[in-house]
Design a protein around this motif. Structure first.
Motif, PDB file in Angstrom:
ATOM      1  N   THR A 172       0.827  -1.212   0.000  1.00  0.00           N
ATOM      2  CA  THR A 172       0.000   0.000   0.000  1.00  0.00           C
ATOM      3  C   THR A 172       0.864   1.265   0.000  1.00  0.00           C
ATOM      4  O   THR A 172       0.331   2.370  -0.100  1.00  0.00           O
ATOM      5  CB  THR A 172      -0.923   0.054   1.232  1.00  0.00           C
ATOM      6  OG1 THR A 172      -0.126   0.291   2.401  1.00  0.00           O
ATOM      7  CG2 THR A 172      -1.717  -1.220   1.395  1.00  0.00           C
ATOM      8  N   LEU A 173       2.169   1.098   0.147  1.00  0.00           N
ATOM      9  CA  LEU A 173       3.053   2.270   0.175  1.00  0.00           C
ATOM     10  C   LEU A 173       3.367   2.697  -1.251  1.00  0.00           C
ATOM     11  O   LEU A 173       3.457   1.871  -2.152  1.00  0.00           O
ATOM     12  CB  LEU A 173       4.337   1.943   0.948  1.00  0.00           C
ATOM     13  CG  LEU A 173       4.138   1.458   2.391  1.00  0.00           C
ATOM     14  CD1 LEU A 173       5.484   1.186   3.059  1.00  0.00           C
ATOM     15  CD2 LEU A 173       3.341   2.476   3.214  1.00  0.00           C
ATOM     16  N   ARG A 174       3.548   4.001  -1.415  1.00  0.00           N
ATOM     17  CA  ARG A 174       3.712   4.530  -2.777  1.00  0.00           C
ATOM     18  C   ARG A 174       5.141   4.989  -3.071  1.00  0.00           C
ATOM     19  O   ARG A 174       5.517   5.178  -4.206  1.00  0.00           O
ATOM     20  CB  ARG A 174       2.764   5.719  -2.977  1.00  0.00           C
ATOM     21  CG  ARG A 174       1.303   5.341  -2.869  1.00  0.00           C
ATOM     22  CD  ARG A 174       0.419   6.516  -3.185  1.00  0.00           C
ATOM     23  NE  ARG A 174       0.460   7.519  -2.116  1.00  0.00           N
ATOM     24  CZ  ARG A 174      -0.454   7.611  -1.158  1.00  0.00           C
ATOM     25  NH1 ARG A 174      -1.464   6.774  -1.132  1.00  0.00           N
ATOM     26  NH2 ARG A 174      -0.357   8.537  -0.241  1.00  0.00           N
ATOM     27  N   SER A 175       5.911   5.221  -2.020  1.00  0.00           N
ATOM     28  CA  SER A 175       7.244   5.778  -2.209  1.00  0.00           C
ATOM     29  C   SER A 175       8.205   4.738  -2.786  1.00  0.00           C
ATOM     30  O   SER A 175       7.993   3.527  -2.659  1.00  0.00           O
ATOM     31  CB  SER A 175       7.774   6.255  -0.859  1.00  0.00           C
ATOM     32  OG  SER A 175       9.121   6.586  -0.971  1.00  0.00           O
ATOM     33  N   SER A 176       9.256   5.220  -3.379  1.00  0.00           N
ATOM     34  CA  SER A 176      10.278   4.294  -3.871  1.00  0.00           C
ATOM     35  C   SER A 176      11.175   3.812  -2.730  1.00  0.00           C
ATOM     36  O   SER A 176      11.988   2.913  -2.912  1.00  0.00           O
ATOM     37  CB  SER A 176      11.146   4.974  -4.932  1.00  0.00           C
ATOM     38  OG  SER A 176      11.879   6.008  -4.337  1.00  0.00           O
ATOM     39  N   ARG A 177      11.015   4.413  -1.559  1.00  0.00           N
ATOM     40  CA  ARG A 177      11.857   4.023  -0.425  1.00  0.00           C
ATOM     41  C   ARG A 177      10.934   3.637   0.729  1.00  0.00           C
ATOM     42  O   ARG A 177      10.238   4.493   1.293  1.00  0.00           O
ATOM     43  CB  ARG A 177      12.727   5.226  -0.042  1.00  0.00           C
ATOM     44  CG  ARG A 177      13.700   4.953   1.084  1.00  0.00           C
ATOM     45  CD  ARG A 177      14.860   4.116   0.636  1.00  0.00           C
ATOM     46  NE  ARG A 177      15.990   4.284   1.534  1.00  0.00           N
ATOM     47  CZ  ARG A 177      16.810   3.295   1.854  1.00  0.00           C
ATOM     48  NH1 ARG A 177      16.624   2.103   1.355  1.00  0.00           N
ATOM     49  NH2 ARG A 177      17.826   3.526   2.651  1.00  0.00           N
ATOM     50  N   ILE A 178      10.903   2.367   1.068  1.00  0.00           N
ATOM     51  CA  ILE A 178       9.958   1.904   2.075  1.00  0.00           C
ATOM     52  C   ILE A 178      10.688   1.173   3.197  1.00  0.00           C
ATOM     53  O   ILE A 178      11.829   0.716   3.027  1.00  0.00           O
ATOM     54  CB  ILE A 178       8.868   0.994   1.465  1.00  0.00           C
ATOM     55  CG1 ILE A 178       9.475  -0.295   0.914  1.00  0.00           C
ATOM     56  CG2 ILE A 178       8.097   1.748   0.373  1.00  0.00           C
ATOM     57  CD1 ILE A 178       8.421  -1.302   0.444  1.00  0.00           C
ATOM     58  N   GLY A 179      10.014   1.072   4.325  1.00  0.00           N
ATOM     59  CA  GLY A 179      10.617   0.380   5.450  1.00  0.00           C
ATOM     60  C   GLY A 179       9.563  -0.169   6.385  1.00  0.00           C
ATOM     61  O   GLY A 179       8.368   0.124   6.243  1.00  0.00           O
ATOM     62  N   ALA A 180      10.018  -0.970   7.330  1.00  0.00           N
ATOM     63  CA  ALA A 180       9.147  -1.518   8.374  1.00  0.00           C
ATOM     64  C   ALA A 180       9.741  -1.133   9.719  1.00  0.00           C
ATOM     65  O   ALA A 180      10.945  -1.289   9.946  1.00  0.00           O
ATOM     66  CB  ALA A 180       9.069  -3.039   8.257  1.00  0.00           C
ATOM     67  N   THR A 206      14.619  -3.893  14.691  1.00  0.00           N
ATOM     68  CA  THR A 206      13.613  -2.858  15.006  1.00  0.00           C
ATOM     69  C   THR A 206      13.207  -2.059  13.775  1.00  0.00           C
ATOM     70  O   THR A 206      12.110  -1.519  13.718  1.00  0.00           O
ATOM     71  CB  THR A 206      14.136  -1.891  16.085  1.00  0.00           C
ATOM     72  OG1 THR A 206      15.300  -1.215  15.595  1.00  0.00           O
ATOM     73  CG2 THR A 206      14.468  -2.626  17.371  1.00  0.00           C
ATOM     74  N   LEU A 207      14.115  -1.957  12.805  1.00  0.00           N
ATOM     75  CA  LEU A 207      13.834  -1.189  11.577  1.00  0.00           C
ATOM     76  C   LEU A 207      14.454  -1.930  10.402  1.00  0.00           C
ATOM     77  O   LEU A 207      15.608  -2.353  10.474  1.00  0.00           O
ATOM     78  CB  LEU A 207      14.469   0.213  11.682  1.00  0.00           C
ATOM     79  CG  LEU A 207      14.437   1.081  10.417  1.00  0.00           C
ATOM     80  CD1 LEU A 207      13.007   1.555  10.119  1.00  0.00           C
ATOM     81  CD2 LEU A 207      15.355   2.301  10.570  1.00  0.00           C
ATOM     82  N   LEU A 208      13.666  -2.103   9.343  1.00  0.00           N
ATOM     83  CA  LEU A 208      14.179  -2.687   8.098  1.00  0.00           C
ATOM     84  C   LEU A 208      13.863  -1.712   6.968  1.00  0.00           C
ATOM     85  O   LEU A 208      12.718  -1.275   6.836  1.00  0.00           O
ATOM     86  CB  LEU A 208      13.508  -4.034   7.826  1.00  0.00           C
ATOM     87  CG  LEU A 208      13.839  -4.693   6.489  1.00  0.00           C
ATOM     88  CD1 LEU A 208      15.311  -5.103   6.420  1.00  0.00           C
ATOM     89  CD2 LEU A 208      12.937  -5.916   6.245  1.00  0.00           C
ATOM     90  N   LEU A 209      14.860  -1.362   6.191  1.00  0.00           N
ATOM     91  CA  LEU A 209      14.670  -0.447   5.059  1.00  0.00           C
ATOM     92  C   LEU A 209      14.958  -1.188   3.768  1.00  0.00           C
ATOM     93  O   LEU A 209      16.012  -1.837   3.628  1.00  0.00           O
ATOM     94  CB  LEU A 209      15.631   0.742   5.175  1.00  0.00           C
ATOM     95  CG  LEU A 209      15.376   1.693   6.352  1.00  0.00           C
ATOM     96  CD1 LEU A 209      16.544   2.642   6.513  1.00  0.00           C
ATOM     97  CD2 LEU A 209      14.066   2.461   6.145  1.00  0.00           C
TER      98      LEU A 209
END
Ligand code: GTP
Ligand code: PEP
Length: 212
Positions: free
Chosen positions: A100-108, A144-147
């Motif tokens: 559902t994300l639109r950006s070319s750079r996404i993360g969790a 904790t963060l995945l890009l």
């Protein structure tokens, strides 16, 4: 790609279990009272998301949850929630939310970082410098963060030993001085450490008496 462009494009998906199932390892911290427990689990997620929203390099946050109470509280912060997919599990939820994300750079981003400081999240986003990267938890075993890489998919491998799985899958470990980003709260000990780092206001209000 320009460094600022990368930084400015990040959209994050944040997974939140239904509150009656969330944070079972913290059950003893709230004395077994389900109402206090749900309030604490919700507060952890709201403080985490609020800090992410206050981070200049984060353009948008979407939560993935099937809990209407979580979705309603997130909506009050201006955050859209996506229901979980039919496929169970955290990684399936993240893959679904990421679509559902639109950006070319996404993360969790995990939803249990109640001491998170926007400047530390910002520093991690910048340290990734356009690479697929992850931030291990303070023990070095979880994530904790995945890009994702710019234009790439998330390929989440959360779960036991996720830091090792993310490393093996080619993601770069980011090991900066970001205690608030690395202090996920699973246990009472984690909650005490997060308290010492400085909790967000909702978690501070929902704290069990023993921590004060
Ligand atoms: N939407 C969604 N979120 C999940 C799922 N499993 C875990 N999460 C979230 O992912 C984050 C990390 O999970 P954990 O640290 O294991 O948290 P938890 O499962 O609530 O805690 P425990 O019950 O103690 O294992 C938390 O924010 C959870 O709410 C899932 O199946 N769906
Ligand atoms: C699911 C994870 O969280 P935790 O280890 O806190 O359960 C993870 O780090 O991959």
């Amino acid at each position: 790609m320009d460094y600022d462009e990368v930084r400015d494009e990040v959209e994050l998906v944040v997974p939140v279990k239904t509150l009656d199932r969330a944070k079972t390892r913290l059950t003893s911290a709230t004395g077994g009272d389900p109402v206090s427990h749900a309030a604490l689990a919700l507060a952890l997620a709201l403080d985490t998301v609020s800090a992410a929203l206050a981070t200049p390099g984060v353009r948008r946050v979407v939560t993935i949850t099937s809990d209407p109470a979580v979705a309603s509280e997130m909506a009050a912060l201006g955050v859209e929630s996506v229901p979980e997919p039919a496929e169970p599990g955290l990684n399936a939820a993240l893959r679904h939310g990421a679509r559902t994300l639109r950006s070319s750079r996404i993360g969790a981003l995990q939803a249990d970082l109640p001491a998170l400081k926007p400047d530390e999240l910002q520093a991690a986003l910048e340290a990734a410098a356009g690479r697929r990267a992850f931030v291990p938890d303070r023990q070095g075993t979880g994530t904790t963060l995945l890009l994702a890489a710019p234009g790439g998919e998330l390929h989440p491998r959360f779960g036991i030993g996720s830091a090792g799985h993310h490393r093996l899958s080619g993601a770069v470990a980011l090991l900066g001085p970001w205690p608030s980003l690395r202090c996920d709260v699973d246990t009472e000990e984690d909650l005490r450490l997060a308290n010492a780092l400085g909790l967000g206001p909702r978690t501070a209000n929902a704290l069990p008496a023993w921590t004060t």
